[in-house]
Scaffold this motif. Structure first.
Motif, PDB file in Angstrom:
ATOM      1  N   HIS A  41       0.843  -1.202   0.000  1.00  0.00           N
ATOM      2  CA  HIS A  41       0.000   0.000   0.000  1.00  0.00           C
ATOM      3  C   HIS A  41       0.873   1.244   0.000  1.00  0.00           C
ATOM      4  N   VAL A  42       0.554   2.191  -0.882  1.00  0.00           N
ATOM      5  CA  VAL A  42       1.228   3.485  -0.928  1.00  0.00           C
ATOM      6  C   VAL A  42       0.173   4.570  -0.777  1.00  0.00           C
ATOM      7  N   ARG A  43       0.293   5.364   0.252  1.00  0.00           N
ATOM      8  CA  ARG A  43      -0.632   6.478   0.471  1.00  0.00           C
ATOM      9  C   ARG A  43      -0.144   7.692  -0.297  1.00  0.00           C
ATOM     10  N   VAL A  49       3.805  10.922  -2.164  1.00  0.00           N
ATOM     11  CA  VAL A  49       3.857   9.747  -1.294  1.00  0.00           C
ATOM     12  C   VAL A  49       3.947  10.174   0.166  1.00  0.00           C
ATOM     13  N   GLU A  51       2.990   7.604   2.764  1.00  0.00           N
ATOM     14  CA  GLU A  51       3.103   6.420   3.625  1.00  0.00           C
ATOM     15  C   GLU A  51       3.270   5.186   2.747  1.00  0.00           C
ATOM     16  N   LYS A  52       4.042   4.205   3.244  1.00  0.00           N
ATOM     17  CA  LYS A  52       4.233   2.931   2.534  1.00  0.00           C
ATOM     18  C   LYS A  52       4.067   1.780   3.524  1.00  0.00           C
ATOM     19  N   LEU A 170       4.659  -4.234  -2.654  1.00  0.00           N
ATOM     20  CA  LEU A 170       5.032  -2.838  -2.424  1.00  0.00           C
ATOM     21  C   LEU A 170       5.794  -2.278  -3.619  1.00  0.00           C
ATOM     22  N   LEU A 174       4.462   0.956  -5.707  1.00  0.00           N
ATOM     23  CA  LEU A 174       5.276   2.160  -5.891  1.00  0.00           C
ATOM     24  C   LEU A 174       5.446   2.494  -7.376  1.00  0.00           C
ATOM     25  N   ALA A 177       2.256   4.000  -8.585  1.00  0.00           N
ATOM     26  CA  ALA A 177       2.114   5.390  -8.134  1.00  0.00           C
ATOM     27  C   ALA A 177       2.971   6.332  -8.978  1.00  0.00           C
TER      28      ALA A 177
END
Length: 268
Positions: A41-43, A49, A51-52, A170, A174, A177
């Motif tokens: 998950h990437v916020r 970015v 949070e990861k 992850l 990334l 994103a």
């Protein structure tokens, strides 16, 4: 009740507000029988970015399909001491509440997560999220007929995938994103070029003046050549003659007037 953007499939902007870019690795591709073994998950907050997260889960007695193992390389031995997904489902939901959920072929990831949620009596993700954005769908719309894998998309927008030997939840989240940021960067830059000028134009709209335009009238010879060309056209006479016949001007007078004006540059 589902959020409006989810229920109506309304187009969303993933780089405005909260976005959750997700990816999963699984034991296989069967939603009913396979399990999620990794969640990435990437916020994103307004495209940046914030949070990861990456978690691994023990699938219990569900074996990892050889095809899946070749893709992600996650072995049963590696997962032996990892927790089951059940204890993380509430946190997974919390990460995505009121966010635009993004991913590459994100429907697969959401279907797999929803299957895990259903097994443990949780509502589906659609009850919590603000919308969905799929970079695979976006890629196909922007470049019809071109390969739409994550690797192909990254290559098209100039992102290197040399560091990725295997798929990872992850790592792929990334990359997704970054691909979204690249896809929208040019579009946003183009629109921003006109942001200030558009506002200024709206303020000064009443005072705007058009510059003078110079008009070069046709000469007598040019008018005669035009008339001759029309006379030689096949079929019926030009339709506009029906509207000018009633107000016809003496050809000699018209030619005289054109001769007087020929060569003059008249500002309009």
């Amino acid at each position: 009740m589902e959020p409006a953007a989810v229920a109506t499939q309304e187009r969303v902007d993933p780089l405005v507000g909260r976005a959750s870019v997700i990816d999963t690795e699984t034991t296989g591709t069967n939603v009913r029988t396979d399990r999620v073994i990794s969640f990435g998950h990437v916020r994103l907050i307004d495209g940046k970015v914030a949070e990861k997260v990456e978690w691994f889960f023990n699938p219990g007695d569900v074996e990892i399909h050889p095809d899946a193992l070749r893709v992600h390389g996650i072995t049963a031995e590696f997962l032996a001491d990892k927790p089951p997904i059940k204890g993380y489902l509430a946190q997974i939901i919390e990460l995505m509440v009121e966010a635009i959920v993004c991913g590459h072929n994100v429907k697969f990831d959401m279907d797999m997560l929803n299957a895990e949620l259903a097994r443990h009596r949780f509502p589906p993700l659609e009850k919590f999220i603000a919308g969905v954005f799929d970079t695979m769908k976006e890629s196909r719309e922007r470049w019809p007929g071109k390969p739409a894998s994550l690797d192909a998309l990254c290559a098209r927008v100039g992102l290197s995938t040399a560091h990725r030997e295997k798929h990872g939840a992850l790592t792929d989240a990334l990359l997704c994103a970054e691909a979204m940021q690249a896809m929208f960067r040019e579009q946003r830059s183009f629109l921003e070029l006109f942001a200030d000028t558009a506002a200024a134009s709206a303020l000064d709209e009443g005072a705007a003046e058009m510059p003078s335009v110079l008009v070069l009238p046709a000469s007598a010879d040019e008018l005669a050549a035009h008339t001759s060309y029309l006379a030689g056209m096949s079929g019926d006479a030009p339709i506009w003659h029906r509207y000018t016949a009633a107000a016809a001007v003496d050809p000699d007078e018209e030619l005289d007037e054109q001769e007087e004006r020929s060569g003059a540059l008249t500002p309009c």
